[in-house]
Design an enzyme around this catalytic site. Sequence first.
Site, PDB file in Angstrom:
ATOM      1  N   ASN A  84     -15.716 -12.601  27.575  1.00  0.00           N
ATOM      2  CA  ASN A  84     -14.818 -13.404  28.400  1.00  0.00           C
ATOM      3  C   ASN A  84     -14.558 -12.666  29.710  1.00  0.00           C
ATOM      4  O   ASN A  84     -13.623 -11.876  29.824  1.00  0.00           O
ATOM      5  CB  ASN A  84     -13.499 -13.686  27.676  1.00  0.00           C
ATOM      6  CG  ASN A  84     -12.624 -14.658  28.425  1.00  0.00           C
ATOM      7  OD1 ASN A  84     -12.835 -14.929  29.606  1.00  0.00           O
ATOM      8  ND2 ASN A  84     -11.622 -15.188  27.733  1.00  0.00           N
TER       9      ASN A  84
ATOM     10  N   CYS B 153       0.848  -1.179   0.000  1.00  0.00           N
ATOM     11  CA  CYS B 153       0.000   0.000   0.000  1.00  0.00           C
ATOM     12  C   CYS B 153       0.881   1.225   0.000  1.00  0.00           C
ATOM     13  O   CYS B 153       2.011   1.196   0.472  1.00  0.00           O
ATOM     14  CB  CYS B 153      -0.995   0.037   1.157  1.00  0.00           C
ATOM     15  SG  CYS B 153      -0.493  -0.613   2.707  1.00  0.00           S
TER      16      CYS B 153
ATOM     17  N   CYS C 280      -9.711   3.779  23.732  1.00  0.00           N
ATOM     18  CA  CYS C 280      -9.089   3.035  24.829  1.00  0.00           C
ATOM     19  C   CYS C 280      -8.899   3.911  26.066  1.00  0.00           C
ATOM     20  O   CYS C 280      -8.771   3.390  27.179  1.00  0.00           O
ATOM     21  CB  CYS C 280      -7.782   2.392  24.390  1.00  0.00           C
ATOM     22  SG  CYS C 280      -6.615   3.498  23.609  1.00  0.00           S
ATOM     23  N   HIS C 281      -8.948   5.234  25.894  1.00  0.00           N
ATOM     24  CA  HIS C 281      -8.847   6.128  27.060  1.00  0.00           C
ATOM     25  C   HIS C 281     -10.078   6.011  27.967  1.00  0.00           C
ATOM     26  O   HIS C 281     -10.025   6.398  29.118  1.00  0.00           O
ATOM     27  CB  HIS C 281      -8.659   7.588  26.611  1.00  0.00           C
ATOM     28  CG  HIS C 281      -9.780   8.128  25.792  1.00  0.00           C
ATOM     29  ND1 HIS C 281      -9.874   7.900  24.424  1.00  0.00           N
ATOM     30  CD2 HIS C 281     -10.860   8.870  26.129  1.00  0.00           C
ATOM     31  CE1 HIS C 281     -10.960   8.486  23.969  1.00  0.00           C
ATOM     32  NE2 HIS C 281     -11.580   9.086  24.980  1.00  0.00           N
TER      33      HIS C 281
ATOM     34  N   HIS D  66      -6.968  -0.133   8.343  1.00  0.00           N
ATOM     35  CA  HIS D  66      -6.159  -1.075   7.580  1.00  0.00           C
ATOM     36  C   HIS D  66      -4.894  -1.368   8.377  1.00  0.00           C
ATOM     37  O   HIS D  66      -3.826  -0.803   8.125  1.00  0.00           O
ATOM     38  CB  HIS D  66      -5.828  -0.489   6.203  1.00  0.00           C
ATOM     39  CG  HIS D  66      -5.184  -1.461   5.284  1.00  0.00           C
ATOM     40  ND1 HIS D  66      -4.103  -1.149   4.507  1.00  0.00           N
ATOM     41  CD2 HIS D  66      -5.473  -2.759   5.010  1.00  0.00           C
ATOM     42  CE1 HIS D  66      -3.747  -2.194   3.797  1.00  0.00           C
ATOM     43  NE2 HIS D  66      -4.553  -3.190   4.084  1.00  0.00           N
TER      44      HIS D  66
ATOM     45  N   ASN E  31      -3.956  -1.119  20.557  1.00  0.00           N
ATOM     46  CA  ASN E  31      -4.860  -0.291  19.767  1.00  0.00           C
ATOM     47  C   ASN E  31      -4.065   0.656  18.864  1.00  0.00           C
ATOM     48  O   ASN E  31      -3.416   1.575  19.343  1.00  0.00           O
ATOM     49  CB  ASN E  31      -5.766   0.518  20.706  1.00  0.00           C
ATOM     50  CG  ASN E  31      -6.749   1.396  19.964  1.00  0.00           C
ATOM     51  OD1 ASN E  31      -6.868   1.352  18.746  1.00  0.00           O
ATOM     52  ND2 ASN E  31      -7.464   2.218  20.716  1.00  0.00           N
TER      53      ASN E  31
ATOM     54  N   TYR F  16     -11.785  -2.425  32.873  1.00  0.00           N
ATOM     55  CA  TYR F  16     -11.201  -3.512  32.081  1.00  0.00           C
ATOM     56  C   TYR F  16     -12.047  -4.772  32.216  1.00  0.00           C
ATOM     57  O   TYR F  16     -12.314  -5.468  31.233  1.00  0.00           O
ATOM     58  CB  TYR F  16      -9.757  -3.781  32.536  1.00  0.00           C
ATOM     59  CG  TYR F  16      -8.818  -2.630  32.254  1.00  0.00           C
ATOM     60  CD1 TYR F  16      -8.181  -2.521  31.021  1.00  0.00           C
ATOM     61  CD2 TYR F  16      -8.558  -1.659  33.216  1.00  0.00           C
ATOM     62  CE1 TYR F  16      -7.313  -1.469  30.754  1.00  0.00           C
ATOM     63  CE2 TYR F  16      -7.686  -0.608  32.953  1.00  0.00           C
ATOM     64  CZ  TYR F  16      -7.079  -0.516  31.722  1.00  0.00           C
ATOM     65  OH  TYR F  16      -6.228   0.527  31.463  1.00  0.00           O
TER      66      TYR F  16
ATOM     67  N   GLU G 107     -14.265  14.958  27.440  1.00  0.00           N
ATOM     68  CA  GLU G 107     -15.547  14.328  27.111  1.00  0.00           C
ATOM     69  C   GLU G 107     -16.607  14.648  28.157  1.00  0.00           C
ATOM     70  O   GLU G 107     -17.759  14.936  27.815  1.00  0.00           O
ATOM     71  CB  GLU G 107     -15.365  12.815  26.962  1.00  0.00           C
ATOM     72  CG  GLU G 107     -14.549  12.457  25.739  1.00  0.00           C
ATOM     73  CD  GLU G 107     -14.493  10.966  25.465  1.00  0.00           C
ATOM     74  OE1 GLU G 107     -15.236  10.185  26.095  1.00  0.00           O
ATOM     75  OE2 GLU G 107     -13.695  10.571  24.592  1.00  0.00           O
TER      76      GLU G 107
END
Length: 198
Positions: free
Chosen positions: A140, A18, A162-163, A102, A154, A131, A189
């Site tokens: 799981n 790519c 992920c934050h 990608h 990530n 978590y 946020e």
Amino acid sequence: MASRLHQKVALKDGKTQCKKMHVMLNSPVGRIEISGCGTGVHEIQFKENALSRNSTKEASVTCEVCEGPEEMTEPLKQCTAWLQAYFCEPWMTEKLPMPPFHHPVFEQDSFTRQVLRTLLRDVKFGEAVSYKQLADLAGNSKAARAVGGAMRSNPVPIIIPCHRVICSSGQTGNYGGGTHLKEWLLSHEKLQKEKLAY
């Protein structure tokens, strides 16, 4: 500079190459580099942190391209627009297309991919999850440590949030960009969500 903005990347399987491009944004948290190709976004990396360790206050709310090719691929345009909206007009992120990804982590069937997709789908702007809770959501309940590993893997932080994954104790936990950056993103946020509530 041109060699840094455009690179051909051979994939491990040797099947395709790519044409990798890079875009640099000046954001409220510092410089962010987006890399990708015509197929999708490869990575988002924090290059220079503009936050001091004790800063959770609202920084400058501009987010603009400071370096990049004249012609961007559609995935890079979408990613840039999404990040600009996240920092400046967060309510718009829901209306914008999610850029395609990608990166090998999304191309193999794995628990990491499952966790990242679950996080993207289920944990919304202004929310936080532990978590353990994310392990439950991903199917799981005993895999809280593996969720931590998935967060470290990530390749597209902020977009895959992920934050928003914190410790069961309520502490923020670790973050690739540093705990002060994680705290700033969570605070950003929360503040933006409160503004929308009025």
